[in-house]
Motif scaffolding. Structure first.
Motif, PDB file in Angstrom:
ATOM      1  N   CYS A  21       0.935  -1.295   0.113  1.00 31.54           N
ATOM      2  CA  CYS A  21       0.035   0.043  -0.036  1.00 31.54           C
ATOM      3  C   CYS A  21       0.940   1.140  -0.099  1.00 31.54           C
ATOM      4  N   LYS A  22       0.759   2.066  -1.123  1.00 29.84           N
ATOM      5  CA  LYS A  22       1.766   3.198  -1.151  1.00 29.84           C
ATOM      6  C   LYS A  22       0.965   4.209  -1.009  1.00 29.84           C
ATOM      7  N   ALA A  23       1.156   5.369   0.019  1.00 31.16           N
ATOM      8  CA  ALA A  23       0.834   6.430   0.452  1.00 31.16           C
ATOM      9  C   ALA A  23       1.209   7.509  -0.208  1.00 31.16           C
ATOM     10  N   ASN A  24       0.345   8.409  -0.935  1.00 30.09           N
ATOM     11  CA  ASN A  24       0.628   9.642  -1.430  1.00 30.09           C
ATOM     12  C   ASN A  24      -0.257  10.791  -0.764  1.00 30.09           C
ATOM     13  N   GLY A  25       0.560  11.785  -0.546  1.00 29.32           N
ATOM     14  CA  GLY A  25      -0.137  12.922   0.132  1.00 29.32           C
ATOM     15  C   GLY A  25       0.078  13.046   1.664  1.00 29.32           C
ATOM     16  N   ILE A  26       0.531  11.931   2.301  1.00 24.44           N
ATOM     17  CA  ILE A  26       0.539  11.909   3.550  1.00 24.44           C
ATOM     18  C   ILE A  26       1.855  11.056   3.981  1.00 24.44           C
ATOM     19  N   ASN A  27       2.267  11.298   5.176  1.00 27.03           N
ATOM     20  CA  ASN A  27       3.451  10.712   5.623  1.00 27.03           C
ATOM     21  C   ASN A  27       2.888   9.513   6.622  1.00 27.03           C
ATOM     22  N   PHE A  66       0.685 -14.479   8.277  1.00 22.95           N
ATOM     23  CA  PHE A  66       0.775 -13.175   7.438  1.00 22.95           C
ATOM     24  C   PHE A  66       1.730 -12.179   8.444  1.00 22.95           C
ATOM     25  N   THR A  67       2.500 -11.079   8.002  1.00 22.76           N
ATOM     26  CA  THR A  67       2.979 -10.461   8.556  1.00 22.76           C
ATOM     27  C   THR A  67       2.915  -8.759   8.181  1.00 22.76           C
ATOM     28  N   ILE A  68       2.439  -7.834   8.797  1.00 24.94           N
ATOM     29  CA  ILE A  68       2.416  -6.580   8.451  1.00 24.94           C
ATOM     30  C   ILE A  68       3.675  -5.851   8.678  1.00 24.94           C
ATOM     31  N   SER A  69       4.063  -4.826   7.867  1.00 26.78           N
ATOM     32  CA  SER A  69       5.191  -4.152   8.086  1.00 26.78           C
ATOM     33  C   SER A  69       4.986  -2.740   7.475  1.00 26.78           C
ATOM     34  N   ARG A  70       5.747  -1.657   7.896  1.00 25.44           N
ATOM     35  CA  ARG A  70       5.787  -0.535   7.336  1.00 25.44           C
ATOM     36  C   ARG A  70       7.428  -0.309   6.706  1.00 25.44           C
ATOM     37  N   ASP A  71       7.530   0.573   5.655  1.00 22.03           N
ATOM     38  CA  ASP A  71       8.677   0.912   5.050  1.00 22.03           C
ATOM     39  C   ASP A  71       8.618   2.420   5.176  1.00 22.03           C
ATOM     40  N   THR A  72       9.157   2.993   5.938  1.00 20.08           N
ATOM     41  CA  THR A  72       9.055   4.706   5.921  1.00 20.08           C
ATOM     42  C   THR A  72       9.873   5.386   4.819  1.00 20.08           C
ATOM     43  N   THR A  73      10.892   4.648   4.406  1.00 18.23           N
ATOM     44  CA  THR A  73      11.500   5.422   3.432  1.00 18.23           C
ATOM     45  C   THR A  73      10.778   5.406   2.143  1.00 18.23           C
ATOM     46  N   LYS A  74       9.958   4.280   2.093  1.00 16.81           N
ATOM     47  CA  LYS A  74       9.205   4.387   0.674  1.00 16.81           C
ATOM     48  C   LYS A  74       7.586   4.852   0.995  1.00 16.81           C
ATOM     49  N   ASN A  75       7.483   5.144   2.176  1.00 14.20           N
ATOM     50  CA  ASN A  75       5.929   5.537   2.637  1.00 14.20           C
ATOM     51  C   ASN A  75       5.086   4.590   2.306  1.00 14.20           C
ATOM     52  N   THR A  76       5.337   3.049   2.705  1.00 23.27           N
ATOM     53  CA  THR A  76       4.313   1.915   2.102  1.00 23.27           C
ATOM     54  C   THR A  76       3.997   1.104   3.534  1.00 23.27           C
ATOM     55  N   VAL A  77       3.143   0.475   3.287  1.00 22.90           N
ATOM     56  CA  VAL A  77       2.636  -0.538   4.263  1.00 22.90           C
ATOM     57  C   VAL A  77       2.423  -1.891   3.542  1.00 22.90           C
TER      58      VAL A  77
END
Length: 117
Positions: A21-27, A66-77
């Motif tokens: 999930c790529k977020a655009n417009g928010i951090n 299942f494993t959820i993670s976030r990548d703050t460098t790419k702004n993805t979940v």
């Protein structure tokens, strides 16, 4: 604000998929992030949630697979799904909720996951 969810597809039982999930417009740092799914019929089921600060939680049916993670460098979940079962079939949606005001909630467009037996 836009959330782009992708990575779904058709996979055999026992296989794996990775949703993004790529977020655009928010951090995403300021948001609790989650994945939900909807099988045919009403209601969305919680799959996994990762708080802005804290440990992830999972729906009972996906724990250990299942494993959820976030990548703050790419702004993805991301949602890594393994040992998939036919009952995992559904449309998967990502969701971001502001950690300071839960009135700010955003949903992605959904990505289809189909697991064949």
């Amino acid at each position: 604000v836009q959330l782009q969810a992708y990575g779904g597809g058709l996979v055999q039982a026992g296989g794996s998929l990775r949703l993004t999930c790529k977020a655009n417009g928010i951090n995403i740092d300021g948001f609790n992030a989650g994945w939900y799914r909807q099988a045919p019929g009403p209601g969305r089921e919680k799959v996994a949630v990762t708080p802005a600060d804290g440990r992830p939680t999972y729906g009972d049916s996906v724990k250990g697979r299942f494993t959820i993670s976030r990548d703050t460098t790419k702004n993805t979940v991301n949602l890594q799904m393994s040992s998939l079962k036919p009952e995992d079939t559904g449309v998967y949606y990502c969701n971001l909720v502001s950690r300071v005001d839960n009135n700010f909630s955003y949903w992605g467009q959904g990505t289809q996951v189909t697991v064949s037996s």
